[in-house]
Design a protein around this motif. Structure first.
Motif, mmCIF file in Angstrom:
data_model
loop_
_atom_site.group_PDB
_atom_site.id
_atom_site.type_symbol
_atom_site.label_atom_id
_atom_site.label_comp_id
_atom_site.label_asym_id
_atom_site.label_seq_id
_atom_site.Cartn_x
_atom_site.Cartn_y
_atom_site.Cartn_z
ATOM 1 N N TYR A 23 0.924 -1.057 0.216
ATOM 2 C CA TYR A 23 0.108 -0.199 -0.567
ATOM 3 C C TYR A 23 0.598 1.402 -0.006
ATOM 4 O O TYR A 23 2.120 0.806 0.282
ATOM 5 C CB TYR A 23 -0.761 -0.498 1.025
ATOM 6 N N PHE A 47 4.552 7.050 1.960
ATOM 7 C CA PHE A 47 4.878 6.192 3.250
ATOM 8 C C PHE A 47 4.368 5.434 2.413
ATOM 9 O O PHE A 47 3.200 4.624 1.854
ATOM 10 C CB PHE A 47 4.327 6.598 4.412
ATOM 11 N N LEU A 54 3.490 0.592 3.123
ATOM 12 C CA LEU A 54 3.064 -0.124 4.044
ATOM 13 C C LEU A 54 3.089 -1.231 2.898
ATOM 14 O O LEU A 54 2.537 -1.643 1.885
ATOM 15 C CB LEU A 54 1.458 -0.208 4.420
ATOM 16 N N PHE A 73 0.317 -5.488 9.572
ATOM 17 C CA PHE A 73 1.418 -4.650 8.599
ATOM 18 C C PHE A 73 2.446 -4.556 8.972
ATOM 19 O O PHE A 73 2.991 -4.553 10.648
ATOM 20 C CB PHE A 73 -0.051 -3.320 9.106
ATOM 21 N N GLY A 74 3.461 -4.425 8.252
ATOM 22 C CA GLY A 74 4.602 -3.796 8.488
ATOM 23 C C GLY A 74 4.960 -2.414 9.120
ATOM 24 O O GLY A 74 3.901 -1.328 8.868
ATOM 25 N N PRO A 75 6.477 -2.619 9.479
ATOM 26 C CA PRO A 75 6.659 -0.938 10.278
ATOM 27 C C PRO A 75 6.635 0.399 9.055
ATOM 28 O O PRO A 75 6.796 1.638 9.570
ATOM 29 C CB PRO A 75 7.554 -1.089 11.377
#
Lengths: 114, 114
Positions: free
Chosen positions: B35, B88, B90, B105-107
């Motif tokens: 995303y 950003f 994700l 989700f990852g960071p």
């Protein structure tokens, strides 16, 4: 077109107070609705998930409600803490088969102040 | 620890350069997603993969490419064709069967253009 609208866009509350965030959606056919918490610069973390038959779900001080008839959901935060400062994202999944289409709201940015 | 990792946390891209964002998960999830998050907008799906060696375009795939050679890994390449890559990014994963499919989700990776 599937849409998820959240309100308010931003909110400032005093520590210890309660607040309620709103989510309206036009996703159809509906599969499930999730609330995520996203700290600044981090990935979203799931708080609650509700299907069509569920109208309330709690996770600690977070309580989500769902009215599938009016296509509205709310996230109620009780006795807010400074660590609740984050963006809260409403996510609705449709059930059109195959890959389930996921629609994200733009989020409500919550700031809890001492 | 089980979870999703993304690297790097920050990435700088020069004009005309391709860059690759890493995403790894050890949750044994079949499905993985990329995303993009921009200020004031909901997350938008770039690509997704439901199984190894297979992936599908999302809503904003132009200027991006992916591969899924291993179940654990789903790298995203931002090509020079992506004219507005600052965002950003994700990565997420989920189990791939009918049902609630909560995404983890990852960071995130923040990409900036020099």
């Amino acid at each position: 077109k599937n849409q998820v609208e959240q309100s308010p866009q931003s909110l400032i509350i005093l520590e210890g107070k309660n607040c309620t965030l709103q989510c309206n959606y036009t996703v159809s056919p509906f599969s499930n609705l999730r609330w995520y918490k996203q700290d600044t610069g981090r990935g979203p973390v799931s708080l609650t998930i509700m299907t069509f038959s569920e109208n309330t779900k709690s996770n600690g001080r977070y309580t989500a409600t769902l009215d599938a008839d009016t296509k509205q959901s709310s996230l109620h935060i009780t006795a807010s803490q400074l660590s609740d400062s984050a963006s809260y994202i409403c996510v609705v999944t449709d059930n059109s088969g195959g890959y389930q289409k996921v629609t994200f709201g733009t989020g409500t940015k919550l700031q809890v102040i001492p | 620890d089980g979870g999703i990792t993304q690297s790097p946390k920050y990435l700088f891209r020069k004009e005309g350069q391709n860059v690759t964002l890493s995403c790894e998960q050890n949750l044994n999830h079949d499905a993985m997603y990329w995303y993009r998050q921009d200020p004031g907008q909901g997350l938008r799906l770039i690509y997704y993969s439901q199984i190894v060696n297979d992936f599908q375009k999302g809503d904003i795939a132009e200027g991006y490419s992916v591969s899924r050679e291993k179940k654990e890994s789903f790298p995203l390449t931002v090509t020079s064709a992506q004219k507005n890559p600052t965002a950003f990014y994700l990565c997420a994963s989920s189990i791939n069967r009918e049902g609630l499919k909560t995404q983890y989700f990852g960071p995130g990776t923040r990409l900036l253009v020099l």
